[in-house]
Enzyme design. Structure first.
Site, PDB file in Angstrom:
ATOM      1  N   ARG A  76       0.892  -0.978   0.034  1.00  0.00           N
ATOM      2  CA  ARG A  76      -0.146   0.170   0.175  1.00  0.00           C
ATOM      3  C   ARG A  76       0.870   1.137   0.047  1.00  0.00           C
ATOM      4  NH1 ARG A  76      -4.853  -2.647   1.785  1.00  0.00           N
ATOM      5  NH2 ARG A  76      -4.979  -4.031   0.151  1.00  0.00           N
ATOM      6  N   ARG A 113       7.578   0.396   1.198  1.00  0.00           N
ATOM      7  CA  ARG A 113       6.697  -0.819   0.901  1.00  0.00           C
ATOM      8  C   ARG A 113       6.552  -1.355   2.250  1.00  0.00           C
ATOM      9  NH1 ARG A 113       9.930  -4.783  -3.003  1.00  0.00           N
ATOM     10  NH2 ARG A 113      11.770  -4.329  -1.587  1.00  0.00           N
ATOM     11  N   ASP A 142       8.209  -7.181   2.732  1.00  0.00           N
ATOM     12  CA  ASP A 142       9.344  -7.816   2.038  1.00  0.00           C
ATOM     13  C   ASP A 142       9.267  -9.079   2.122  1.00  0.00           C
ATOM     14  OD1 ASP A 142      10.702  -6.294  -0.023  1.00  0.00           O
ATOM     15  OD2 ASP A 142      11.310  -4.936   1.747  1.00  0.00           O
ATOM     16  N   ASP A 165      11.745 -12.417   1.203  1.00  0.00           N
ATOM     17  CA  ASP A 165      12.931 -12.775   0.313  1.00  0.00           C
ATOM     18  C   ASP A 165      13.114 -14.251   0.755  1.00  0.00           C
ATOM     19  OD1 ASP A 165      13.702 -10.195  -0.464  1.00  0.00           O
ATOM     20  OD2 ASP A 165      14.655  -9.745   1.680  1.00  0.00           O
TER      21      ASP A 165
END
Ligand code: ROI
Length: 157
Positions: free
Chosen positions: A82, A91, A94, A96
């Site tokens: 959003r 952001r 995240d 990863d």
């Protein structure tokens, strides 16, 4: 295949962002969540401005290929990203891929093990909480990698 994913957020209620992403992972086809670490709080890397981050690591069992797993992680990120007002460009979550079994992958899209993981206490500490005796492809013993890191600026919560 056993895989480890690192999750981080510093916007829009980081704890609930991370919990939401965890349940999205668990509910995805061909993925079972095995374990999640505690939450860890740290300042943004490189003294970047912005609120503190929360990070965790989770362990999953998956029959997805590594690039399918990357697609899933990016799909979850896109659903939760959003962007609003002064936070333009930030952001909210995240994901990863840190490790995919003991495999090494180097493609345009993806490098596994995650090349920056050994420099990041917010990755190695929660990883060690789940599996302290882990051997990292390329990097060696997790315990040894952790000994090289400054751990004063991160807090388990
Ligand atoms: N800093 C911390 N502490 N945690 C993160 O997850 C994180 N993620 C990022 C950057 C901006 C590199 N800094 C971070 O993407």
């Amino acid at each position: 295949m056993l895989a480890f994913i690192g999750l981080g957020s510093n916007l829009d209620n980081p704890r609930s962002q991370i919990n939401k992403a965890l349940s999205a992972l668990d509910q995805a086809q061909k993925v079972a969540l095995i374990q999640a670490s505690s939450f860890y709080r740290s300042k943004p890397l490189l003294d970047m401005p912005g609120p503190d981050y929360l990070n965790i690591v989770c362990k999953i069992d998956t029959s997805l290929e590594v690039l399918e797993l990357l697609d899933l992680c990016q799909h979850i990120e896109n659903k939760q990203h959003r962007v609003r007002g002064v936070h333009w460009g930030s952001r909210t979550i995240d994901l990863d891929i840190l490790l995919y079994g003991d495999e090494i992958h180097k493609t345009q899209r993806l490098t596994v093990p995650h090349p920056e993981m050994i420099n990041r206490s917010f990755v190695l500490l929660p990883l060690a909480e789940i599996d302290p005796t882990l051997e990292l492809p390329t990097f060696g013993a997790l315990r040894t990698c952790l000994e090289q890191l400054e751990l004063s600026d991160i807090e388990k919560i």
